[in-house]
Design an enzyme around this catalytic site. Structure first.
Site, PDB file in Angstrom:
ATOM      1  N   ASN A  79      46.794 -27.788 -57.014  1.00  0.00           N
ATOM      2  CA  ASN A  79      46.166 -26.778 -57.856  1.00  0.00           C
ATOM      3  C   ASN A  79      47.117 -25.659 -58.261  1.00  0.00           C
ATOM      4  O   ASN A  79      46.977 -25.092 -59.347  1.00  0.00           O
ATOM      5  CB  ASN A  79      44.966 -26.189 -57.105  1.00  0.00           C
ATOM      6  CG  ASN A  79      44.496 -24.879 -57.707  1.00  0.00           C
ATOM      7  OD1 ASN A  79      43.813 -24.853 -58.726  1.00  0.00           O
ATOM      8  ND2 ASN A  79      44.878 -23.773 -57.063  1.00  0.00           N
ATOM      9  N   SER A 130      45.191 -30.383 -64.040  1.00  0.00           N
ATOM     10  CA  SER A 130      45.915 -30.366 -65.297  1.00  0.00           C
ATOM     11  C   SER A 130      45.253 -29.379 -66.259  1.00  0.00           C
ATOM     12  O   SER A 130      44.594 -28.430 -65.844  1.00  0.00           O
ATOM     13  CB  SER A 130      45.971 -31.780 -65.875  1.00  0.00           C
ATOM     14  OG  SER A 130      46.795 -31.842 -67.016  1.00  0.00           O
ATOM     15  N   SER A 131      45.419 -29.620 -67.543  1.00  0.00           N
ATOM     16  CA  SER A 131      44.916 -28.690 -68.555  1.00  0.00           C
ATOM     17  C   SER A 131      44.908 -29.387 -69.906  1.00  0.00           C
ATOM     18  O   SER A 131      45.706 -30.310 -70.142  1.00  0.00           O
ATOM     19  CB  SER A 131      45.822 -27.453 -68.620  1.00  0.00           C
ATOM     20  OG  SER A 131      45.542 -26.669 -69.754  1.00  0.00           O
ATOM     21  N   TYR A 144      54.442 -24.315 -70.183  1.00  0.00           N
ATOM     22  CA  TYR A 144      53.163 -24.675 -69.570  1.00  0.00           C
ATOM     23  C   TYR A 144      52.668 -26.030 -70.089  1.00  0.00           C
ATOM     24  O   TYR A 144      52.252 -26.896 -69.311  1.00  0.00           O
ATOM     25  CB  TYR A 144      52.138 -23.581 -69.848  1.00  0.00           C
ATOM     26  CG  TYR A 144      50.827 -23.756 -69.110  1.00  0.00           C
ATOM     27  CD1 TYR A 144      50.776 -23.684 -67.718  1.00  0.00           C
ATOM     28  CD2 TYR A 144      49.640 -23.976 -69.806  1.00  0.00           C
ATOM     29  CE1 TYR A 144      49.578 -23.840 -67.036  1.00  0.00           C
ATOM     30  CE2 TYR A 144      48.439 -24.120 -69.124  1.00  0.00           C
ATOM     31  CZ  TYR A 144      48.410 -24.054 -67.740  1.00  0.00           C
ATOM     32  OH  TYR A 144      47.216 -24.199 -67.067  1.00  0.00           O
ATOM     33  N   LYS A 148      52.254 -29.447 -67.648  1.00  0.00           N
ATOM     34  CA  LYS A 148      50.964 -30.117 -67.464  1.00  0.00           C
ATOM     35  C   LYS A 148      51.015 -31.549 -67.984  1.00  0.00           C
ATOM     36  O   LYS A 148      50.408 -32.460 -67.402  1.00  0.00           O
ATOM     37  CB  LYS A 148      49.851 -29.320 -68.142  1.00  0.00           C
ATOM     38  CG  LYS A 148      49.545 -27.995 -67.446  1.00  0.00           C
ATOM     39  CD  LYS A 148      49.180 -28.179 -65.985  1.00  0.00           C
ATOM     40  CE  LYS A 148      48.818 -26.886 -65.303  1.00  0.00           C
ATOM     41  NZ  LYS A 148      48.487 -27.076 -63.864  1.00  0.00           N
ATOM     42  N   THR A 178      39.488 -17.012 -64.197  1.00  0.00           N
ATOM     43  CA  THR A 178      40.422 -16.739 -63.109  1.00  0.00           C
ATOM     44  C   THR A 178      41.421 -15.657 -63.511  1.00  0.00           C
ATOM     45  O   THR A 178      41.446 -15.201 -64.645  1.00  0.00           O
ATOM     46  CB  THR A 178      41.202 -18.015 -62.741  1.00  0.00           C
ATOM     47  OG1 THR A 178      41.974 -18.419 -63.893  1.00  0.00           O
ATOM     48  CG2 THR A 178      40.269 -19.136 -62.330  1.00  0.00           C
TER      49      THR A 178
END
Length: 236
Positions: A79, A130-131, A144, A148, A178
């Protein structure tokens, strides 16, 4: 017996996933650069996963094997991650890019290998958080997005290895409320031109609460069909 390892367990989705696993009676080893207030059923290892030397020392030790001893099923939730550096290449700090790649890619890949080797008798499940950024490019997020995407490809390749006792999935959990989201909203427009989209999501209340998302993530991780799709998205 099931045991789980969760990286980045001190806040956000990682904290919520670790708590959800503990609630379900699954012992958790949290790995992060700091400590969290925890109760019974959880151990912690303080490791800066963005520091290659610290990562190498911990992976090369006996902590994973010791924690996973005696389990029939082992879970790894990769994570921990960071969105910085943000901006075009001309504005990026190369050392920040190096830290991001270490945390977002080197750490989960190294941990995956060490994890599988540490519990050879168990069924092992690897979940990369992931994203959508790994599947669609965004201006300002070159690092980023690339990191990912690397997790997605790693899960695909692990699936092709064909070991029925090792399952992997790179899962996009959706947009979660978050600290990372707050960091994104605070980014100047000239570094991240899509910032307003994330501001609008916060204002319209569509961001997922970490605890609610964690329930779905853990359900997915424990489901019988886990790993059937090496790259997946909780949003469908």
């Amino acid at each position: 017996m099931i045991k789980a390892i969760v990286t980045g367990h001190t806040r956000g989705l990682g904290a919520a996933v670790a708590a959800e696993l503990v609630v379900r009676g699954i012992p958790v080893l949290g790995v992060a650069r700091g400590r969290a207030e925890i109760g019974e059923g959880m151990e912690q290892a303080v490791v800066d996963l963005s520091d290659a030397a610290a990562l190498a020392a911990w992976v090369g030790g006996h902590a994973l094997r010791s924690f996973l001893a005696g389990c029939d099923q082992a879970l790894l939730v990769n994570n921990a991650g960071m969105v910085t550096p943000v901006g075009p290449l001309a504005d990026q700090d190369p050392l920040a890019a190096l830290r991001a790649v270490t945390l977002n890619v080197a750490a989960p890949l190294a941990l995956a290998g060490a994890f599988v080797q540490a519990a050879p008798q168990a069924e092992r499940r690897i979940l990369h958080i992931s994203s959508g950024a790994g599947r669609s490019a965004y201006p300002g997020w070159s690092v980023y997005c690339a990191t990912k995407a690397a997790l997605d490809q790693h899960a695909r390749a692990v699936a092709l290895d064909g070991d029925p006792r090792v399952r992997a999935c790179s899962l996009a959990p959706g947009v979660i409320d978050t600290d990372m989201q707050a960091e994104i909203r605070a980014t100047p427009d000239d570094k991240f031109p899509l910032r307003q989209r994330f501001v609008d999501m916060k204002d319209s209340g569509v961001l997922l609460a970490p605890a609610a998302c964690a329930v779905h993530v853990v359900d997915y991780l424990l489901a019988g069909g886990f790993g059937g799709r090496p790259v997946d998205d909780l949003r469908g």
